[in-house]
Design an enzyme around this catalytic site. Structure first.
Site, PDB file in Angstrom:
ATOM      1  N   HIS A 172      -3.439   7.453   2.832  1.00 50.09           N
ATOM      2  CA  HIS A 172      -3.922   6.034   2.252  1.00 50.09           C
ATOM      3  C   HIS A 172      -5.005   5.866   2.487  1.00 50.09           C
ATOM      4  O   HIS A 172      -5.501   5.974   3.850  1.00 50.09           O
ATOM      5  CB  HIS A 172      -2.453   4.973   2.486  1.00 50.09           C
ATOM      6  N   ASN A 199     -10.115  -0.047  -0.380  1.00 50.19           N
ATOM      7  CA  ASN A 199      -8.730   0.475  -0.339  1.00 50.19           C
ATOM      8  C   ASN A 199      -8.145  -0.362  -1.827  1.00 50.19           C
ATOM      9  O   ASN A 199      -8.186  -1.506  -1.827  1.00 50.19           O
ATOM     10  CB  ASN A 199      -8.141  -0.569   0.862  1.00 50.19           C
ATOM     11  N   CYS A 202       0.832  -1.353   0.294  1.00 42.31           N
ATOM     12  CA  CYS A 202       0.040   0.020  -0.118  1.00 42.31           C
ATOM     13  C   CYS A 202       0.692   1.370  -0.054  1.00 42.31           C
ATOM     14  O   CYS A 202       0.260   2.273  -0.064  1.00 42.31           O
ATOM     15  CB  CYS A 202      -0.998   0.071   1.085  1.00 42.31           C
TER      16      CYS A 202
HETATM   17  O1  UT7 Z   1      -3.731  -1.192   3.613  1.00 46.85           O
HETATM   18  C1  UT7 Z   1      -2.838  -1.809   4.346  1.00 46.85           C
HETATM   19  C2  UT7 Z   1      -3.377  -1.687   5.698  1.00 46.85           C
HETATM   20  N1  UT7 Z   1      -4.359  -2.390   6.087  1.00 46.85           N
HETATM   21  C3  UT7 Z   1      -5.178  -1.749   7.224  1.00 46.85           C
HETATM   22  O2  UT7 Z   1      -4.647  -1.180   7.843  1.00 46.85           O
HETATM   23  C4  UT7 Z   1      -6.053  -2.584   7.630  1.00 46.85           C
HETATM   24  C5  UT7 Z   1      -6.231  -2.566   9.117  1.00 46.85           C
HETATM   25  N2  UT7 Z   1      -7.492  -3.443   9.870  1.00 46.85           N
HETATM   26  C6  UT7 Z   1      -8.634  -2.881   9.882  1.00 46.85           C
HETATM   27  O3  UT7 Z   1      -8.856  -2.015   9.264  1.00 46.85           O
HETATM   28  C7  UT7 Z   1      -9.303  -3.419  10.760  1.00 46.85           C
HETATM   29  O4  UT7 Z   1      -8.694  -4.286  11.633  1.00 46.85           O
HETATM   30  C8  UT7 Z   1     -10.542  -4.346  10.391  1.00 46.85           C
HETATM   31  C9  UT7 Z   1     -11.807  -3.493   9.728  1.00 46.85           C
HETATM   32  C10 UT7 Z   1     -10.188  -5.172   9.166  1.00 46.85           C
HETATM   33  C11 UT7 Z   1     -11.376  -5.079  11.509  1.00 46.85           C
HETATM   34  O5  UT7 Z   1     -11.855  -4.200  12.389  1.00 46.85           O
HETATM   35  P1  UT7 Z   1     -11.427  -4.622  13.867  1.00 46.85           P
HETATM   36  O6  UT7 Z   1     -12.330  -3.540  14.738  1.00 46.85           O
HETATM   37  O7  UT7 Z   1      -9.945  -4.539  14.005  1.00 46.85           O
HETATM   38  O8  UT7 Z   1     -11.994  -6.023  14.088  1.00 46.85           O
HETATM   39  P2  UT7 Z   1     -11.419  -7.217  14.730  1.00 46.85           P
HETATM   40  O9  UT7 Z   1     -10.642  -7.842  13.538  1.00 46.85           O
HETATM   41  O10 UT7 Z   1     -10.709  -6.867  15.842  1.00 46.85           O
HETATM   42  O11 UT7 Z   1     -12.499  -8.220  14.804  1.00 46.85           O
HETATM   43  C12 UT7 Z   1     -13.505  -7.934  15.959  1.00 46.85           C
HETATM   44  C13 UT7 Z   1     -14.863  -8.856  15.598  1.00 46.85           C
HETATM   45  C14 UT7 Z   1     -14.256 -10.424  15.779  1.00 46.85           C
HETATM   46  O12 UT7 Z   1     -15.147 -11.159  16.522  1.00 46.85           O
HETATM   47  P3  UT7 Z   1     -14.989 -11.618  17.735  1.00 46.85           P
HETATM   48  O13 UT7 Z   1     -13.661 -12.661  17.810  1.00 46.85           O
HETATM   49  O14 UT7 Z   1     -14.694 -10.611  18.740  1.00 46.85           O
HETATM   50  O15 UT7 Z   1     -16.139 -12.410  18.086  1.00 46.85           O
HETATM   51  C15 UT7 Z   1     -14.186 -10.493  14.243  1.00 46.85           C
HETATM   52  O16 UT7 Z   1     -14.624 -12.105  13.817  1.00 46.85           O
HETATM   53  O17 UT7 Z   1     -15.503  -8.619  14.501  1.00 46.85           O
HETATM   54  C16 UT7 Z   1     -15.528  -9.847  13.834  1.00 46.85           C
HETATM   55  N3  UT7 Z   1     -15.264  -9.429  12.620  1.00 46.85           N
HETATM   56  C17 UT7 Z   1     -16.553  -9.172  11.889  1.00 46.85           C
HETATM   57  N4  UT7 Z   1     -17.632  -9.084  12.014  1.00 46.85           N
HETATM   58  C18 UT7 Z   1     -18.555  -8.868  11.120  1.00 46.85           C
HETATM   59  C19 UT7 Z   1     -14.355  -9.558  11.597  1.00 46.85           C
HETATM   60  N5  UT7 Z   1     -14.741  -9.085  10.411  1.00 46.85           N
HETATM   61  C20 UT7 Z   1     -16.075  -8.933  10.399  1.00 46.85           C
HETATM   62  C21 UT7 Z   1     -17.024  -8.644   9.379  1.00 46.85           C
HETATM   63  N6  UT7 Z   1     -18.330  -8.603   9.855  1.00 46.85           N
HETATM   64  N7  UT7 Z   1     -16.652  -8.193   8.324  1.00 46.85           N
END
Ligand code: UT7
Length: 350
Positions: free
Chosen positions: A256, A286, A116
């Site tokens: 970004h 993205n 990225c």
């Molecule tokens: O461009 C390169 C750089 N990339 C980035 O900067 C991306 C960075 N990461 C992110 O943007 C975020 O981490 C995400 C948007 C991908 C995820 O958000 P988050 O707040 O970090 O969620 P998480 O991964 O901590 O997951 C929290 C909960 C989990 O459930 P449990 O284990 O707490 O029960 C996930 O399984 O949310 C769940 N989850 C979802 N729920 C509904 C993960 N993805 C989804 C989804 N819909 N799409």
């Protein structure tokens, strides 16, 4: 002796027409529009559905629009640097293929991989050729067909990414505008936080790698998120401190587009309001190397000569970087009916 700066003198972008909305994704994985909007800020993304077109096609379209807009003869381009995480093929370089598609017969061309951060890295590399006086016109392209490596059964990643391309022209400037400062970083210790495990020399394609879905993006979302919040803001702040810029001096932040929460945190650290932040993640998600030039292209009409703009990125690797640009030109005069138009598959001119 007057020092030569590398200035962006034109910008364009190209996006596929087909949209993949949150409502569409709700039908594919266990998620909701509310969750996606709240956690990422993405509402829809563009997808290049034509199986016979890849990243080179999009990069070429963005470049052709730039040539048209600026009335540029392709034979005057000296060098093409193409940043991409989804090259047309393993080799030759996507830049070589684009060069053939757009007729830049005199230019040499190569790809640059920085995930990225690829586009900001490519600007930093292209800048050197202009500043040394050896090259007069460098075309820097960011193009990614992310849909070719997104696992649409993985709700943690498929909500984020979209396809698109952007291109800028770098030319010499001796009037004080152009790229004035930059800091680039990488830390390969983060390589297993966001990566595509197979398809390279370590794990060439086999039946097993395909069966295990190893040709798709794998991401530890939270770990990447924490690093991105810290590093994107750090490097943006670094640009301000090093160049004695206060919040009021900044015209625009060009971040970004990985996650709206990361962008908000960066803007907060810089002390700037949302009116100064280029934000289009809701429309495109993205697009990896294409986010920055797509933003610049969409905001081009609002940019004025002398504007102080800060670019900042974070991506797989880890890679990150910041750049301070004094914008070199006022908006290009054109047909008012086309104002704010974003070129798509069915729109051949901006
Ligand atoms: O461009 C390169 C750089 N990339 C980035 O900067 C991306 C960075 N990461 C992110 O943007 C975020 O981490 C995400 C948007 C991908 C995820 O958000 P988050 O707040 O970090 O969620 P998480 O991964 O901590 O997951 C929290 C909960 C989990 O459930 P449990 O284990 O707490 O029960 C996930 O399984 O949310 C769940 N989850 C979802 N729920 C509904 C993960 N993805 C989804 C989804 N819909 N799409």
């Amino acid at each position: 002796m007057t020092s030569i700066k590398a200035a962006i003198t034109g910008v364009s972008c190209w996006l596929p027409e087909d949209k993949l909305t949150n409502a569409d994704i709700e039908k594919m994985v266990d998620t909701t529009n509310e969750w996606i909007m709240e956690r990422s800020g993405v509402s829809e993304r563009r997808i290049l559905r034509d199986p016979n077109k890849g990243s080179a096609f999009m990069g070429a379209e963005a470049s052709k629009l730039l040539f048209e807009k600026k009335n540029i003869d392709p034979l005057t381009i000296d060098l093409i640097i193409c940043a991409t995480a989804t090259p047309e093929m393993q080799f030759p370089a996507t830049a070589n293929i684009i060069s053939d598609m757009i007729g830049t017969k005199r230019a040499w061309s190569f790809d640059l991989k920085g995930a990225c951060s690829g586009f900001i890295y490519a600007l930093q590399v292209g800048r050197q050729f202009i500043e040394t006086g050896t090259h007069k016109r460098v075309l820097v392209i960011g193009t990614d067909k992310m849909s070719s490596i997104v696992d649409y059964t993985d709700r943690g990643t498929c909500i984020l990414f979209g396809d698109g391309a952007g291109a800028v022209l770098l030319e010499p400037d001796t009037t004080g505008t152009g790229i004035l400062d930059a800091s680039m970083y990488s830390d390969g210790a983060g390589r297993f936080s966001l990566y595509q495990p197979a398809g390279g020399s370590l794990r060439p394609a086999t039946e097993e790698t395909v069966r295990n879905r190893e040709h798709f993006i794998k991401m530890s979302g939270q770990g990447v998120f924490k690093m991105a919040v810290e590093k994107m803001a750090d490097v943006a702040e670094e640009m301000m401190v090093k160049n004695h810029l206060e919040s009021k001096d900044i015209s625009f932040l060009v971040p970004h587009q990985a996650n709206k929460r990361i962008i908000d945190a960066t803007a907060n650290r810089m002390g700037i309001g949302s009116e100064k932040v280029m934000l289009n993640i809701q429309k495109y998600g993205n697009t990896t190397t294409a986010t920055l030039p797509i933003c610049l292209s969409e905001w081009e009409n609002q940019l004025k000569r002398g504007d102080n703009i800060i670019l900042t990125t974070f991506g797989a690797g880890f890679t990150w970087g910041g750049m301070y640009i004094k914008w070199a030109y006022d908006k290009v005069k054109k047909d008012p009916s086309l104002e704010n138009a974003v070129p798509t598959e069915h729109s051949s001119s901006l």
